[in-house]
Design a protein around this motif. Structure first.
Motif, PDB file in Angstrom:
ATOM      1  N   UNK A  23       0.826  -1.209   0.000  1.00  0.00           N
ATOM      2  CA  UNK A  23       0.000   0.000   0.000  1.00  0.00           C
ATOM      3  C   UNK A  23       0.851   1.247   0.000  1.00  0.00           C
ATOM      4  N   UNK A  27       1.356   4.158  -2.724  1.00  0.00           N
ATOM      5  CA  UNK A  27       1.084   5.535  -2.321  1.00  0.00           C
ATOM      6  C   UNK A  27       2.240   6.455  -2.708  1.00  0.00           C
ATOM      7  N   UNK A  63       3.961  35.882 -14.125  1.00  0.00           N
ATOM      8  CA  UNK A  63       4.248  37.253 -13.705  1.00  0.00           C
ATOM      9  C   UNK A  63       3.971  37.542 -12.236  1.00  0.00           C
ATOM     10  N   UNK A  67       4.765  38.207  -6.115  1.00  0.00           N
ATOM     11  CA  UNK A  67       3.822  39.064  -5.390  1.00  0.00           C
ATOM     12  C   UNK A  67       2.555  38.382  -4.910  1.00  0.00           C
ATOM     13  N   UNK A  70      -0.278  32.779  -6.096  1.00  0.00           N
ATOM     14  CA  UNK A  70      -0.300  31.977  -7.305  1.00  0.00           C
ATOM     15  C   UNK A  70       0.721  32.537  -8.292  1.00  0.00           C
ATOM     16  N   UNK A 105     -10.394  30.530 -22.401  1.00  0.00           N
ATOM     17  CA  UNK A 105      -9.036  30.169 -21.971  1.00  0.00           C
ATOM     18  C   UNK A 105      -8.689  28.730 -22.331  1.00  0.00           C
ATOM     19  N   UNK A 113      -0.521  20.068  -7.762  1.00  0.00           N
ATOM     20  CA  UNK A 113      -1.801  20.353  -7.138  1.00  0.00           C
ATOM     21  C   UNK A 113      -1.713  20.046  -5.653  1.00  0.00           C
ATOM     22  N   UNK A 114      -1.656  21.090  -4.847  1.00  0.00           N
ATOM     23  CA  UNK A 114      -1.627  20.880  -3.404  1.00  0.00           C
ATOM     24  C   UNK A 114      -3.046  20.630  -2.913  1.00  0.00           C
ATOM     25  N   UNK A 115      -3.167  19.863  -1.817  1.00  0.00           N
ATOM     26  CA  UNK A 115      -4.511  19.679  -1.265  1.00  0.00           C
ATOM     27  C   UNK A 115      -5.101  21.025  -0.839  1.00  0.00           C
ATOM     28  N   UNK A 116      -6.414  21.133  -0.911  1.00  0.00           N
ATOM     29  CA  UNK A 116      -7.066  22.409  -0.591  1.00  0.00           C
ATOM     30  C   UNK A 116      -6.968  22.796   0.877  1.00  0.00           C
ATOM     31  N   UNK A 117      -6.549  21.849   1.724  1.00  0.00           N
ATOM     32  CA  UNK A 117      -6.439  22.218   3.142  1.00  0.00           C
ATOM     33  C   UNK A 117      -5.053  22.753   3.503  1.00  0.00           C
TER      34      UNK A 117
END
Lengths: 208, 193
Positions: A23, A27, A63, A67, A70, A105, A113-117
């Motif tokens: 497992x 993983x 760009x 700052x 993202x 777009x 992709x990081x986890x949303x938490x």
């Protein structure tokens, strides 16, 4: 009878350990984490060509990296800045031209992709001397883009616990294939940039 | 070994295997930057400001700083003093955004030009040298000829810094050696053996 039951318990534990091992291997495998697996994109965009071949800086397209949280994916307009004139009939770029014409777009496939938490901010990393390649690897040599790191929490913590091993002078953040001169420099930079190492592994630094 | 212990080992083993399943909080029902959203006509979650809307504190009232003009004419002045810091920033931004076409020397022979993009005018020709800073600001902001606008990539302050650096590049070609200090002359010889 007692022997059989003992043996079956041992066998069961072994099987369980094997399962856990299998497992965790799955993983951690590139198949699951995406490490080392070039991602198919709507257009086969080559960072290698644009960065190594043409010498275009990361910031030309990304760009907002110094700052904002993202780094920024360039709008089709940025592609068309050059591709309205060169390779402007290439079938490979048909989707870019369609996007420019319709205003719809392009749908790039996320590589990182990081986890949303988790709370992640590019600007703080770049401004404190974390190079692009420290996390993203040798992007300048990627014909199609892939991930070089798992983005596991343990991986984040490697640096959050000992940033002096990873950071570089701000001026070198966009440099590819940068090599540290020695171990002392990192420690000096931690001090110079005011990095509070003891806070960096607090839960709320990333989970807020 | 009790039945109970075996059960708890089995259950904890299965729970361990489940640690790979992380969908609910991993992908939360929210829109991080630049995600797609079927709700919008262009399928993007990011919404542009409606026309005429100005975010609080973002009104661009300074004509010179944001348009390069004073009373409708291209300004011959910069909106802020040109310090060494401004020049360094300008150099950095120029090399990032302008040099692909204009070349690091400003002579219009950048890598993209070498790959077939129509060659822009050299910054060192007399026509361009005579143009006021405001003219350059207008070109960066609105584009010129085949050059697209860089308003979305380069902030107004950085555009001025770039112009200051272009001025430095232009100056660098026409300085008589006699006007340099001995130190500067030594530096010149050292860098150009």
């Amino acid at each position: 009878m007692k022997v059989v039951s003992r043996a079956s318990i041992v066998a069961f534990l072994l099987v369980l350990a094997l399962l856990v091992w299998v497992g965790s291997s799955i993983y951690r495998a590139g198949y699951t984490t995406g490490v080392g697996v070039p991602r198919e994109q709507p257009i086969p965009f080559s960072h290698e060509h644009h960065v190594s071949g043409l010498g275009i800086s990361c910031e030309y397209c990304h760009v907002s990296v110094t700052e904002a949280s993202f780094a920024g994916i360039p709008p089709t307009y940025t592609c068309m800045t050059c591709h309205s004139q060169i390779w402007n009939t290439s079938p490979m770029l048909a989707a870019v031209r369609t996007s420019a014409a319709t205003g719809k777009p392009l749908t790039w496939i996320r590589v990182h992709d990081l986890p949303d938490f988790t709370y992640f901010n590019h600007s703080i990393h770049v401004n404190k001397g974390v190079g692009c390649e420290t996390c993203h690897g040798p992007v300048d040599r990627m014909p199609l883009t892939w991930r070089v790191n798992t983005l596991f929490m343990s991986w984040c913590l490697e640096c959050h616990r000992a940033p002096e091993k990873f950071i570089r002078p701000r001026e070198e953040v966009f440099t590819m294939n940068w090599k540290a001169a020695g171990t002392e420099e990192g420690k000096e930079l931690v001090k110079k940039y005011g990095i509070a190492v003891q806070q960096l592994s607090d839960c709320s630094i990333c989970h807020r | 070994m009790s039945q109970r212990l075996i059960h708890s080992i089995v259950v904890s083993g299965l729970v361990l295997l489940l640690s790979g399943c992380h969908l609910d909080m991993y992908d939360q029902p929210k829109n991080p930057p630049l995600t797609s959203n079927a709700f919008s006509s262009d399928s993007s979650s990011a919404r542009p400001l409606p026309e005429g809307v100005v975010a609080r504190g973002h009104a661009r009232t300074d004509e010179l700083l944001y348009t390069g003009k004073t009373q409708g004419k291209f300004s011959v002045f910069f909106p802020f003093p040109v310090t060494e810091r401004v020049l360094r920033r300008g150099q950095d931004r120029f090399n990032t955004f302008c040099s692909p076409c204009h070349g690091r020397l400003g002579d219009g022979n950048g890598m993209i030009v070498q790959r077939g993009f129509p060659r822009p005018r050299s910054f060192h020709n007399d026509t361009l040298r005579a143009e006021p800073p405001g003219y350059y600001f207008d070109v960066i902001t609105n584009g010129f000829g085949r050059m697209y606008s860089y308003a979305a990539s380069v902030k107004p302050e950085d555009r001025w810094a770039i112009i200051a650096y272009i001025r430095a590049l232009q100056l660098s070609r026409r300085v008589p050696v006699e006007t340099l200090s001995p130190d500067e002359r030594a530096l010149l010889i050292r860098n150009n053996p």
